[in-house]
Write an enzyme that holds these catalytic residues in place. Structure first.
Site, PDB file in Angstrom:
ATOM      1  CG  LEU A   9      -2.052  -1.127   1.148  1.00 52.74           C
ATOM      2  CD1 LEU A   9      -3.183  -0.835   2.125  1.00 52.74           C
ATOM      3  CD2 LEU A   9      -2.618  -1.400  -0.229  1.00 52.74           C
TER       4      LEU A   9
ATOM      5  CG  ASP B 171       3.144  -9.474  -5.048  1.00 51.70           C
ATOM      6  OD1 ASP B 171       3.353  -8.521  -4.281  1.00 51.70           O
ATOM      7  OD2 ASP B 171       4.024  -9.942  -5.799  1.00 51.70           O
TER       8      ASP B 171
HETATM    9  O1  DOR Z   1       6.767  -7.579  -8.768  1.00 51.62           O
HETATM   10  C1  DOR Z   1       7.017  -7.242  -7.636  1.00 51.62           C
HETATM   11  N1  DOR Z   1       6.693  -6.008  -7.168  1.00 51.62           N
HETATM   12  N2  DOR Z   1       7.640  -8.094  -6.825  1.00 51.62           N
HETATM   13  C2  DOR Z   1       8.098  -7.737  -5.611  1.00 51.62           C
HETATM   14  O2  DOR Z   1       8.644  -8.541  -4.925  1.00 51.62           O
HETATM   15  C3  DOR Z   1       7.946  -6.337  -5.143  1.00 51.62           C
HETATM   16  C4  DOR Z   1       6.793  -5.696  -5.792  1.00 51.62           C
HETATM   17  C5  DOR Z   1       6.754  -4.192  -5.594  1.00 51.62           C
HETATM   18  O3  DOR Z   1       6.952  -3.731  -4.473  1.00 51.62           O
HETATM   19  O4  DOR Z   1       6.513  -3.477  -6.559  1.00 51.62           O
END
Ligand code: DOR
Length: 429
Positions: free
Chosen positions: A63, A305
């Protein structure tokens, strides 16, 4: 806070409940689950034709806020969560500045308290600055009630000795570790400096080392007998390692994302940088292996994610664009459309992976509709057909590989602690 949720099909995997019931909420908690509850003078939320489930929990979201409020804030991110049917989110600690000390944690808490419209928890860093060298003060950090795990996020702790110490401390302070088993440019440099004799071919260097870190974390979990939760597993080989470790009673759980469960590397060409993510999209065989793992229970959790980046950054082209895709507003629809409606998993299994298991793994109060639990409840319209339009998102992120997808199934209402925060696609707080 009193509320009667009337006439829905209630599905709770923990209670093994699947049937038509009403739910009465009193003083923020579930006080009764039964067919046709009679109660006068109580606000009613009609749920006929809908499915009522324990509030969904997304245990892996970014976030941003602090110095990256232009990408996402607690306010926009939690609104996106509520619209997506999530009553609880757990933030990654790769913020700017990172969540590696009590002062920053205190700042985050003040922000989270006033600005979130769903329950919000956070993970903290394992090492200072996520540099993989010195451990953070895990004891002090772990004491905060809103801290649920530790991870260095996209930078795995490269050095075995440092990670072993992290496991021992985590065991002592009973803090869950949720390592990312992926390679980042920063960790690759550390690896090369520490292992000058190992020549790493470029492909392996960038993206193929997931099973290496999975195997290392499993070894440490076995040696210390402390729990580990592996974030966003993306390869069949990694799942095989986890499956075998479980058979030896290694205390391990893991998660997969909607994008790794549905898209293979070929999609990267179609979607461009909006599909650039770490771990990257893999081969079709890996997608199949993840789905198998979901079916046989090796994959405990589905987590988004959610990683927002600005459209300007994503427009920089494949090499320059940052890694990450968003998911708070699409995860439920993608799971229902690609996994539940076609019968890959049942609805109860999906709810188990998106509510029951995250609550169990993190020790959170939700994850069930049992009497006495906090009234965190998601109401789903299983038949709602909709098209993914990133411009309509509450999230500041637009970077989704699911843009334009026709989905079937959407959150109809989100109830947090007995309060309706989202209804019919509108935030109502
Ligand atoms: O694709 C990703 N984006 N993998 C990660 O481990 C970090 C994340 C990000 O914080 O943008």
């Amino acid at each position: 806070m009193t509320l009667l949720i009337r006439g829905g099909r209630v599905v709770d995997p923990l209670l093994e409940l699947d049937g038509l019931h009403d739910i009465l909420v009193e003083e923020r908690h579930i006080s009764k689950v039964a067919p046709a509850i009679q109660k006068e003078g109580v606000p009613v939320l009609e749920a006929q034709g809908k499915v009522v489930v324990p509030g969904l929990i997304d245990m892996h979201v970014h976030l941003r806020d602090f110095n990256e409020a232009h990408k996402e804030t607690i306010a926009t991110g939690t609104r996106a969560a509520a619209l997506g049917g999530f009553t609880t989110v757990v933030c990654e600690p790769n913020t700017d500045p990172p969540m590696d000390n009590c002062r920053i944690l205190q700042r985050w808490f003040r922000m989270a308290k006033g600005n979130g419209c769903v329950n919000i928890y956070t993970k903290v860093c394992i090492t200072k600055g996520r540099r993989g060298e010195r451990l953070t003060r895990l004891k002090a950090l772990a004491r905060r009630p809103w801290v649920v795990a530790a991870t260095d996020d996209g930078d795995p702790v490269v050095k075995d000795k440092v990670m072993e110490r992290a496991f021992l401390k985590a065991l002592e302070y009973e803090l869950l570790l949720t390592p990312h088993c992926e390679e980042s440019p920063a960790t690759l440099q550390v690896f090369k400096r520490n292992n000058p004799l190992v020549i790493v071919p470029e492909e392996i260097a960038q993206y193929r080392r997931e099973p290496y870190y999975v195997a290392r974390e499993l070894e440490l979990a076995e040696r210390t007998n402390w729990r580990v939760h592996i974030c966003h597993v993306s390869m069949g080989t990694s799942l095989d390692l986890i499956r075998k470790a479980r058979a030896r009673w290694v205390p391990v759980t893991c998660e997969a994302t909607p994008h790794h469960l549905t898209l293979s590397g070929e999609e990267m060409e179609r979607c461009g940088p909006d599909a650039k993510v770490n771990p990257p999209l893999r081969k079709k065989e890996d997608v199949e292996a993840l789905r198998e793992g979901l079916k046989d229970g090796t994959v405990d959790v589905i987590a988004s994610d959610h990683a927002p980046h600005t459209p300007e950054e994503k427009a920089k082209g494949w090499d320059q664009a940052p890694m990450g895709v968003i998911g708070l507003e699409t995860t439920l629809g993608v799971v229902l459309t690609t996994l539940v409606h076609p019968g890959v998993i049942t609805l109860a299994e999906a709810i188990e992976r998106m509510s029951t298991n995250p609550a169990k793994i993190l020790g959170l109060p939700g994850g069930s509709l049992a009497v006495g639990t906090p009234a965190d409840i998601t109401i789903i319209d299983m038949d709602k057909e909709w098209v993914v339009d990133p411009q309509s998102f509450a999230s500041k992120g637009r970077n989704t590989p699911f843009k334009g997808w026709q989905l079937k199934g959407k959150a109809y209402a989100t109830v947090v602690g007995g309060k309706v925060v989202m209804k019919g696609g509108e935030i109502v707080v």
